[in-house]
Design a protein around this motif. Sequence first.
Motif, PDB file in Angstrom:
ATOM      1  N   PHE A  29       0.859  -1.179   0.000  1.00  0.00           N
ATOM      2  CA  PHE A  29       0.000   0.000   0.000  1.00  0.00           C
ATOM      3  C   PHE A  29       0.891   1.223   0.000  1.00  0.00           C
ATOM      4  O   PHE A  29       1.775   1.357   0.823  1.00  0.00           O
ATOM      5  CB  PHE A  29      -0.893  -0.008   1.243  1.00  0.00           C
ATOM      6  N   ASN A  30       0.628   2.142  -0.927  1.00  0.00           N
ATOM      7  CA  ASN A  30       1.510   3.274  -1.134  1.00  0.00           C
ATOM      8  C   ASN A  30       1.177   4.427  -0.200  1.00  0.00           C
ATOM      9  O   ASN A  30       0.918   5.546  -0.632  1.00  0.00           O
ATOM     10  CB  ASN A  30       1.415   3.726  -2.594  1.00  0.00           C
ATOM     11  N   GLY A  31       1.198   4.128   1.084  1.00  0.00           N
ATOM     12  CA  GLY A  31       0.911   5.163   2.052  1.00  0.00           C
ATOM     13  C   GLY A  31       1.434   4.734   3.403  1.00  0.00           C
ATOM     14  O   GLY A  31       1.938   3.621   3.581  1.00  0.00           O
ATOM     15  N   ILE A  32       1.345   5.616   4.375  1.00  0.00           N
ATOM     16  CA  ILE A  32       1.810   5.302   5.721  1.00  0.00           C
ATOM     17  C   ILE A  32       1.043   6.095   6.745  1.00  0.00           C
ATOM     18  O   ILE A  32       0.565   7.205   6.465  1.00  0.00           O
ATOM     19  CB  ILE A  32       3.328   5.602   5.856  1.00  0.00           C
ATOM     20  N   GLY A  33       0.919   5.521   7.925  1.00  0.00           N
ATOM     21  CA  GLY A  33       0.331   6.246   9.031  1.00  0.00           C
ATOM     22  C   GLY A  33       1.346   6.351  10.152  1.00  0.00           C
ATOM     23  O   GLY A  33       2.075   5.398  10.421  1.00  0.00           O
ATOM     24  N   TRP A  34       1.432   7.519  10.751  1.00  0.00           N
ATOM     25  CA  TRP A  34       2.285   7.726  11.916  1.00  0.00           C
ATOM     26  C   TRP A  34       1.389   7.837  13.140  1.00  0.00           C
ATOM     27  O   TRP A  34       0.464   8.646  13.169  1.00  0.00           O
ATOM     28  CB  TRP A  34       3.128   8.988  11.755  1.00  0.00           C
ATOM     29  N   TYR A  35       1.676   7.018  14.119  1.00  0.00           N
ATOM     30  CA  TYR A  35       0.906   6.959  15.344  1.00  0.00           C
ATOM     31  C   TYR A  35       1.826   7.263  16.518  1.00  0.00           C
ATOM     32  O   TYR A  35       3.036   7.109  16.434  1.00  0.00           O
ATOM     33  CB  TYR A  35       0.311   5.557  15.541  1.00  0.00           C
ATOM     34  N   ARG A  36       1.213   7.632  17.632  1.00  0.00           N
ATOM     35  CA  ARG A  36       1.989   7.788  18.855  1.00  0.00           C
ATOM     36  C   ARG A  36       1.144   7.371  20.046  1.00  0.00           C
ATOM     37  O   ARG A  36      -0.081   7.434  20.013  1.00  0.00           O
ATOM     38  CB  ARG A  36       2.484   9.221  19.024  1.00  0.00           C
ATOM     39  N   GLN A  37       1.841   6.934  21.076  1.00  0.00           N
ATOM     40  CA  GLN A  37       1.168   6.552  22.317  1.00  0.00           C
ATOM     41  C   GLN A  37       1.950   7.113  23.488  1.00  0.00           C
ATOM     42  O   GLN A  37       3.108   6.740  23.706  1.00  0.00           O
ATOM     43  CB  GLN A  37       1.043   5.033  22.428  1.00  0.00           C
ATOM     44  N   ALA A  38       1.309   7.995  24.204  1.00  0.00           N
ATOM     45  CA  ALA A  38       1.911   8.577  25.402  1.00  0.00           C
ATOM     46  C   ALA A  38       1.536   7.711  26.602  1.00  0.00           C
ATOM     47  O   ALA A  38       0.527   6.994  26.559  1.00  0.00           O
ATOM     48  CB  ALA A  38       1.415  10.002  25.586  1.00  0.00           C
ATOM     49  N   PRO A  39       2.311   7.764  27.665  1.00  0.00           N
ATOM     50  CA  PRO A  39       2.013   6.957  28.852  1.00  0.00           C
ATOM     51  C   PRO A  39       0.599   7.205  29.361  1.00  0.00           C
ATOM     52  O   PRO A  39       0.177   8.347  29.540  1.00  0.00           O
ATOM     53  CB  PRO A  39       3.058   7.428  29.870  1.00  0.00           C
ATOM     54  N   GLY A  52      -3.084   8.256  -2.821  1.00  0.00           N
ATOM     55  CA  GLY A  52      -3.183   9.351  -3.779  1.00  0.00           C
ATOM     56  C   GLY A  52      -2.224  10.490  -3.487  1.00  0.00           C
ATOM     57  O   GLY A  52      -2.120  11.443  -4.278  1.00  0.00           O
ATOM     58  N   GLY A  53      -1.507  10.385  -2.374  1.00  0.00           N
ATOM     59  CA  GLY A  53      -0.532  11.414  -2.019  1.00  0.00           C
ATOM     60  C   GLY A  53      -1.018  12.404  -0.988  1.00  0.00           C
ATOM     61  O   GLY A  53      -0.235  13.197  -0.476  1.00  0.00           O
ATOM     62  N   THR A  54      -2.285  12.366  -0.658  1.00  0.00           N
ATOM     63  CA  THR A  54      -2.819  13.280   0.354  1.00  0.00           C
ATOM     64  C   THR A  54      -2.330  12.880   1.740  1.00  0.00           C
ATOM     65  O   THR A  54      -2.309  11.695   2.073  1.00  0.00           O
ATOM     66  CB  THR A  54      -4.346  13.254   0.340  1.00  0.00           C
ATOM     67  N   THR A  55      -1.940  13.870   2.523  1.00  0.00           N
ATOM     68  CA  THR A  55      -1.554  13.628   3.909  1.00  0.00           C
ATOM     69  C   THR A  55      -2.446  14.452   4.822  1.00  0.00           C
ATOM     70  O   THR A  55      -2.596  15.652   4.620  1.00  0.00           O
ATOM     71  CB  THR A  55      -0.088  13.985   4.169  1.00  0.00           C
ATOM     72  N   ASN A  56      -3.005  13.798   5.797  1.00  0.00           N
ATOM     73  CA  ASN A  56      -3.797  14.484   6.819  1.00  0.00           C
ATOM     74  C   ASN A  56      -3.044  14.450   8.136  1.00  0.00           C
ATOM     75  O   ASN A  56      -2.398  13.447   8.466  1.00  0.00           O
ATOM     76  CB  ASN A  56      -5.154  13.801   6.991  1.00  0.00           C
TER      77      ASN A  56
END
Length: 114
Positions: A29-39, A52-56
């Motif tokens: 899949f030509n996309g990625i998601g960045w996630y984070r988890q704080a304590p 499609g190249g869109t980043t939210n």
Amino acid sequence: QVRFVESGGGLVQAGGSLRLSCIASGNTFNGIGWYRQAPGKQRELVAATYSGGTTNYSDSVKGRFTSSRDNAKNLWYLQMNSLKPEDTAVYYCNNPMMKFVGSWGQGTQVTVSS
């Protein structure tokens, strides 16, 4: 099976910058998601790039974080500027659509001191 490996985290003072990297082997899949988890908090999606190249971006990081890709190296990056103590968390990359999220990598720790 897609495997995600994150790197680039560290300790930085408020106002500083870090660039995280993500290798997504087997990712068709030509996309990625960045996630984070704080304590003590749930994992949240902070940036999502779609095929499609869109980043939210989430409101909390909009204007400060930028997701990009090095096609030649098949690496994804999350450039984080103007970091705040509330950005402290373990950061992960995965599928940008939460319903298709697969196994999580180890993540990379980002700590922002005030």
